[in-house]
Design a protein around this motif. Structure first.
Motif, PDB file in Angstrom:
ATOM      1  N   LEU A   1       9.099  -9.717  -2.417  1.00  0.00           N
ATOM      2  CA  LEU A   1       8.997 -10.548  -3.456  1.00  0.00           C
ATOM      3  C   LEU A   1       6.874 -11.167  -2.720  1.00  0.00           C
ATOM      4  O   LEU A   1       6.110 -11.221  -3.469  1.00  0.00           O
ATOM      5  N   ASN A   2       7.148  -9.812  -2.238  1.00  0.00           N
ATOM      6  CA  ASN A   2       5.067 -11.057  -2.183  1.00  0.00           C
ATOM      7  C   ASN A   2       4.748  -9.050  -2.699  1.00  0.00           C
ATOM      8  O   ASN A   2       3.653  -9.124  -3.159  1.00  0.00           O
ATOM      9  N   ALA A   3       4.871  -7.840  -3.121  1.00  0.00           N
ATOM     10  CA  ALA A   3       4.501  -6.887  -4.181  1.00  0.00           C
ATOM     11  C   ALA A   3       5.863  -5.810  -4.930  1.00  0.00           C
ATOM     12  O   ALA A   3       6.442  -5.639  -4.061  1.00  0.00           O
ATOM     13  N   SER A   4       5.611  -5.760  -5.775  1.00  0.00           N
ATOM     14  CA  SER A   4       6.193  -4.667  -6.283  1.00  0.00           C
ATOM     15  C   SER A   4       5.934  -3.157  -6.217  1.00  0.00           C
ATOM     16  O   SER A   4       5.073  -2.998  -5.340  1.00  0.00           O
ATOM     17  N   SER A   5       6.275  -2.096  -6.299  1.00  0.00           N
ATOM     18  CA  SER A   5       6.390  -0.524  -5.824  1.00  0.00           C
ATOM     19  C   SER A   5       4.899  -0.281  -6.663  1.00  0.00           C
ATOM     20  O   SER A   5       3.425  -0.115  -5.626  1.00  0.00           O
ATOM     21  N   GLU A   6       4.881  -0.732  -7.661  1.00  0.00           N
ATOM     22  CA  GLU A   6       3.726  -0.174  -8.112  1.00  0.00           C
ATOM     23  C   GLU A   6       2.280  -0.776  -7.977  1.00  0.00           C
ATOM     24  O   GLU A   6       1.108   0.103  -7.792  1.00  0.00           O
ATOM     25  N   PHE A   7       2.132  -2.445  -7.249  1.00  0.00           N
ATOM     26  CA  PHE A   7       1.198  -3.458  -6.940  1.00  0.00           C
ATOM     27  C   PHE A   7       0.107  -2.048  -5.833  1.00  0.00           C
ATOM     28  O   PHE A   7      -0.388  -2.174  -4.954  1.00  0.00           O
ATOM     29  N   ARG A   8       1.887  -1.880  -4.681  1.00  0.00           N
ATOM     30  CA  ARG A   8       1.248  -1.518  -3.522  1.00  0.00           C
ATOM     31  C   ARG A   8       0.912   0.793  -3.437  1.00  0.00           C
ATOM     32  O   ARG A   8      -0.341   0.445  -2.677  1.00  0.00           O
ATOM     33  N   GLU A   9       1.318   1.144  -4.645  1.00  0.00           N
ATOM     34  CA  GLU A   9       0.754   2.185  -4.958  1.00  0.00           C
ATOM     35  C   GLU A   9      -0.447   2.388  -5.323  1.00  0.00           C
ATOM     36  O   GLU A   9      -1.483   2.406  -4.475  1.00  0.00           O
ATOM     37  N   HIS A  10      -0.934   1.050  -6.443  1.00  0.00           N
ATOM     38  CA  HIS A  10      -2.485  -0.051  -6.701  1.00  0.00           C
ATOM     39  C   HIS A  10      -3.119  -0.094  -4.939  1.00  0.00           C
ATOM     40  O   HIS A  10      -4.871   0.858  -5.404  1.00  0.00           O
ATOM     41  N   LEU A  11      -2.773  -0.546  -4.037  1.00  0.00           N
ATOM     42  CA  LEU A  11      -3.276  -1.521  -3.209  1.00  0.00           C
ATOM     43  C   LEU A  11      -3.907  -0.251  -2.032  1.00  0.00           C
ATOM     44  O   LEU A  11      -5.257   0.219  -1.581  1.00  0.00           O
ATOM     45  N   ALA A  12      -2.618   1.024  -1.716  1.00  0.00           N
ATOM     46  CA  ALA A  12      -2.756   2.272  -1.513  1.00  0.00           C
ATOM     47  C   ALA A  12      -4.417   2.900  -1.984  1.00  0.00           C
ATOM     48  O   ALA A  12      -5.037   3.380  -1.087  1.00  0.00           O
ATOM     49  N   ARG A  13      -4.529   2.693  -3.259  1.00  0.00           N
ATOM     50  CA  ARG A  13      -5.661   4.148  -3.866  1.00  0.00           C
ATOM     51  C   ARG A  13      -6.459   3.131  -3.802  1.00  0.00           C
ATOM     52  O   ARG A  13      -7.828   4.337  -3.101  1.00  0.00           O
ATOM     53  N   VAL A  14      -6.988   2.058  -3.803  1.00  0.00           N
ATOM     54  CA  VAL A  14      -8.443   0.847  -3.744  1.00  0.00           C
ATOM     55  C   VAL A  14      -8.707   1.354  -2.092  1.00  0.00           C
ATOM     56  O   VAL A  14      -9.244   1.344  -1.597  1.00  0.00           O
ATOM     57  N   LEU A  15      -7.998   0.753  -1.524  1.00  0.00           N
ATOM     58  CA  LEU A  15      -7.607   0.362   0.495  1.00  0.00           C
ATOM     59  C   LEU A  15      -8.375   1.963   0.910  1.00  0.00           C
ATOM     60  O   LEU A  15      -8.621   2.137   2.042  1.00  0.00           O
ATOM     61  N   VAL A  16      -7.406   3.240   0.654  1.00  0.00           N
ATOM     62  CA  VAL A  16      -7.817   3.753   1.326  1.00  0.00           C
ATOM     63  C   VAL A  16      -9.296   4.458   0.308  1.00  0.00           C
ATOM     64  O   VAL A  16     -10.169   4.976   1.415  1.00  0.00           O
ATOM     65  N   ARG A  17      -9.726   4.276  -0.106  1.00  0.00           N
ATOM     66  CA  ARG A  17     -11.173   4.196  -0.810  1.00  0.00           C
ATOM     67  C   ARG A  17     -11.828   3.684  -0.459  1.00  0.00           C
ATOM     68  O   ARG A  17     -13.794   4.406   0.364  1.00  0.00           O
ATOM     69  N   ARG A  18     -11.987   2.542   0.024  1.00  0.00           N
ATOM     70  CA  ARG A  18     -12.879   1.656   0.746  1.00  0.00           C
ATOM     71  C   ARG A  18     -12.875   2.163   2.759  1.00  0.00           C
ATOM     72  O   ARG A  18     -13.666   2.069   2.420  1.00  0.00           O
ATOM     73  N   ALA A  19     -11.681   2.780   2.681  1.00  0.00           N
ATOM     74  CA  ALA A  19     -11.146   3.221   4.109  1.00  0.00           C
ATOM     75  C   ALA A  19     -12.353   4.487   4.153  1.00  0.00           C
ATOM     76  O   ALA A  19     -13.001   4.844   5.172  1.00  0.00           O
ATOM     77  N   LEU A  20     -12.321   5.713   3.102  1.00  0.00           N
ATOM     78  CA  LEU A  20     -12.869   6.899   3.335  1.00  0.00           C
ATOM     79  C   LEU A  20     -14.671   6.025   3.476  1.00  0.00           C
ATOM     80  O   LEU A  20     -15.591   7.121   3.215  1.00  0.00           O
ATOM     81  N   ASP A  21     -14.399   5.779   2.276  1.00  0.00           N
ATOM     82  CA  ASP A  21     -15.791   5.117   2.127  1.00  0.00           C
ATOM     83  C   ASP A  21     -16.944   4.426   3.315  1.00  0.00           C
ATOM     84  O   ASP A  21     -17.438   4.896   4.046  1.00  0.00           O
ATOM     85  N   GLU A  22     -16.153   3.929   4.137  1.00  0.00           N
ATOM     86  CA  GLU A  22     -16.634   3.200   5.261  1.00  0.00           C
ATOM     87  C   GLU A  22     -16.672   3.942   6.923  1.00  0.00           C
ATOM     88  O   GLU A  22     -17.167   3.837   7.740  1.00  0.00           O
ATOM     89  N   ALA A  23     -15.740   4.909   6.504  1.00  0.00           N
ATOM     90  CA  ALA A  23     -15.966   5.533   7.861  1.00  0.00           C
ATOM     91  C   ALA A  23     -16.777   7.027   7.201  1.00  0.00           C
ATOM     92  O   ALA A  23     -17.037   7.074   8.504  1.00  0.00           O
ATOM     93  N   ALA A  24     -17.051   6.996   6.320  1.00  0.00           N
ATOM     94  CA  ALA A  24     -17.927   7.730   6.451  1.00  0.00           C
ATOM     95  C   ALA A  24     -20.029   7.325   6.499  1.00  0.00           C
ATOM     96  O   ALA A  24     -20.462   8.033   6.884  1.00  0.00           O
ATOM     97  N   GLU A  25     -19.720   6.134   6.588  1.00  0.00           N
ATOM     98  CA  GLU A  25     -21.085   5.553   7.131  1.00  0.00           C
ATOM     99  C   GLU A  25     -21.018   6.216   8.454  1.00  0.00           C
ATOM    100  O   GLU A  25     -22.704   5.325   8.506  1.00  0.00           O
ATOM    101  N   GLY A  26     -19.816   5.762   9.024  1.00  0.00           N
ATOM    102  CA  GLY A  26     -20.068   6.525  10.452  1.00  0.00           C
ATOM    103  C   GLY A  26     -20.261   5.191  11.081  1.00  0.00           C
ATOM    104  O   GLY A  26     -19.829   3.977  10.450  1.00  0.00           O
TER     105      GLY A  26
END
Length: 279
Positions: free
Chosen positions: A254-279
């Motif tokens: 009810l919260n999200a389709s599979s496609e939306f979760r896959e989109h979220l994963a790509r967005v959140l991973v990008r944010r996480a990698l950028d933040e982790a790179a800042e140290g």
């Protein structure tokens, strides 16, 4: 919302708990904080005949240094992990993520060991342990054994911890000074993550590689192996994040389709990698 009838035993030591598990077999379930098991019992998805209460075992609540690892007792509360100065310095990803679990009531009752043995793919801490490359210690009739986090989660709500074993300790590597990030998308602050990402930067000079793991993107907590492989091959954050959904089986509800979760994963991973790179 009423559990079936069950017997109750309070263990006074690890050996006593193991003895009760041996006596009652697969009809027994361990309980500590109860925030994972009790909801399942109320829905009658879990119907143990005997509950073995280990919440008052004092030897399983600790955080201490041990060589190049930090050892955490299985009964250590999320709040204690969140507020530990030692973990904030040596494993800040874990300390921060523990403060994102549920609400204050959950964090004061729930335990790190309970969160791991429940094996819920929507829980925060299993993904964090995967990203950190942690391991757990379980104790059973044959003594102790170590299980890497990458081998702990074997199926939906299933782990490699045997019916006659007790998870006693979590061991995480000391990663002071390295970048990290924890991203979590929810409808409300206290909700389970619709999708979450834990990212731990690798060691410079070709030591420990980067770790990236996903919350609620499959039947078990998952490592983002496509992302990790791309980073190891020299891809930048955008290129690696594009592979975040690779190898996953994102659920639809009810919260999200599979496609939306896959989109979220790509967005959140990008944010996480950028933040982790800042140290």
């Amino acid at each position: 919302m009423i559990p079936v009838a069950f017997d109750y035993e309070r263990a006074t030591s690890v050996d006593h708990a193991l003895g009760l598990l041996a006596e009652h077999g697969d009809e027994a379930k361990l309980i500590a904080g109860g925030h994972s098991l009790l909801p399942l019992m109320k829905l009658r998805l879990a119907t143990p005949a005997v509950l073995v209460d280990i919440a008052r075992l004092p030897d399983l609540a600790f955080i201490r240094e041990d060589g190049d690892e930090i050892a955490i007792g299985a009964l250590t509360r999320h709040h204690t992990v969140n507020t530990s100065e030692l973990l904030a310095r040596e494993v800040p990803l874990l300390a921060h993520a523990a403060g994102q679990v549920g609400d204050p009531q959950v964090r004061h009752r729930g335990t790190i060991g309970g969160s791991l043995v429940h094996g819920d793919p929507a829980s925060d801490l299993p993904a964090v342990l995967l990203a950190l490359g942690a391991r757990v210690i379980v104790t059973g009739p044959s003594g102790e054994r170590s299980i890497p986090a990458a081998e702990l989660f074997t199926g939906f709500l299933e782990t490699a911890v045997g019916e006659d074993e007790l998870l006693t300790e979590v061991r995480v590597p000391r990663l002071a000074g390295l970048g990290w990030s924890f991203q979590k998308f929810t409808q409300r602050a206290c909700d389970w993550a619709i999708v979450g990402v834990a990212a731990q930067a690798g060691e410079p000079g070709g030591g420990r590689g980067p770790g990236v793991a996903l919350v609620n993107m499959g039947a078990t907590p998952l490592r983002a192996t496509g992302v990790e492989g791309a980073l190891a091959g020299g891809a930048d954050a955008a290129e690696a994040a594009a592979l975040a959904a690779e190898g996953t089986e994102a659920p639809a509800d009810l919260n999200a389709s599979s496609e939306f979760r896959e989109h979220l994963a790509r967005v959140l991973v990008r944010r996480a990698l950028d933040e982790a790179a800042e140290g």
